[in-house]
Scaffold this active site. Structure first.
Site, PDB file in Angstrom:
ATOM      1  CB  ALA A  85      -0.921   0.007   1.219  1.00  0.00           C
ATOM      2  CG  ASP A  86       2.678   5.097  -1.530  1.00  0.00           C
ATOM      3  OD1 ASP A  86       3.703   4.938  -0.846  1.00  0.00           O
ATOM      4  OD2 ASP A  86       2.384   6.171  -2.070  1.00  0.00           O
ATOM      5  CB  THR A  87      -0.937   6.773   2.540  1.00  0.00           C
ATOM      6  OG1 THR A  87      -1.572   5.544   2.894  1.00  0.00           O
ATOM      7  CG2 THR A  87      -1.856   7.932   2.913  1.00  0.00           C
TER       8      THR A  87
END
Length: 206
Positions: A85-87
């Site tokens: 995941a990446d935010t």
């Protein structure tokens, strides 16, 4: 204890993502990506010229999952589902990354003060050689913050390992007047979307 085939690899160093996965009962093994060293990071988080924030977060997350899969193969690890995941925090179309120091953190929070911004979190679940991906977008509105409040917050350790320079699950929760979207997504892993992807990969949650 869950069966071994129900364990996943988590390709993330984020303690928030670990907490969120535990919250929905996901059993995981950490599969760390290299972010520095003589050969450089496994995945570069540099933006391409003209790249839109939405395209950026999708690309980086996909590359993280692909890199984790290659590490799994190279190390001959048991094949399991991989989650990456990446935010990204976006204000006026510009990405606010993790502040490098106090001056940058203060500047970020000053720019967020009294404004509404977006938080994009993209999630990839890699299973049996195929990747499924979803991106969730939330909006967050900050109250007007005094310089004293910003400086006091930046004197803590909280801003420095988080996109946008704040953590919604910590002291910065007192800054936020409105949220639309996913609280867990703002933390770094939208649980509804993540659960759907994991179920598609055969991970039993309930």
């Amino acid at each position: 204890m869950k069966p071994a085939d129900q364990k996943i690899y988590l390709a993330s160093k984020s303690p928030r993502r670990r907490e969120l996965l535990r919250q929905i009962g996901v059993d995981f093994i950490l599969l760390m990506l290299r972010d520095q060293g003589p050969r450089g990071p496994d995945v570069s988080e540099e933006m391409y010229a003209g790249e839109a924030p939405e395209d950026y977060v999708v690309r980086v997350t996909h590359e993280k999952a692909a890199a984790a899969w290659q590490i799994l193969l190279a190390r001959r690890l048991p094949q399991r589902t991989i989650l990456a995941a990446d935010t990204t925090v976006v204000l006026d179309g510009d990405i606010l990354g993790k502040p490098a120091g106090r001056t940058e953190a203060v500047t970020m929070l000053q720019s967020l003060s009294g404004r509404t911004h977006q938080v994009l979190t993209s999630v990839v679940v890699h299973h049996d050689g195929e990747a499924q991906q979803l991106t969730q977008t939330s909006t967050v509105t900050f109250a007007a913050l005094s310089d004293d409040m910003i400086r006091a917050y930046c004197a803590t350790s909280e801003p420095y390992d988080k996109a946008g320079g704040y953590g919604i699950q910590g002291l910065a929760s007192m800054f936020i007047t409105d949220i639309t979207g996913s609280h867990s997504g703002i933390m770094g892993l939208p649980l509804f979307e993540t659960a759907q992807l994991l179920k598609q990969a055969g991970i039993k949650l309930l």
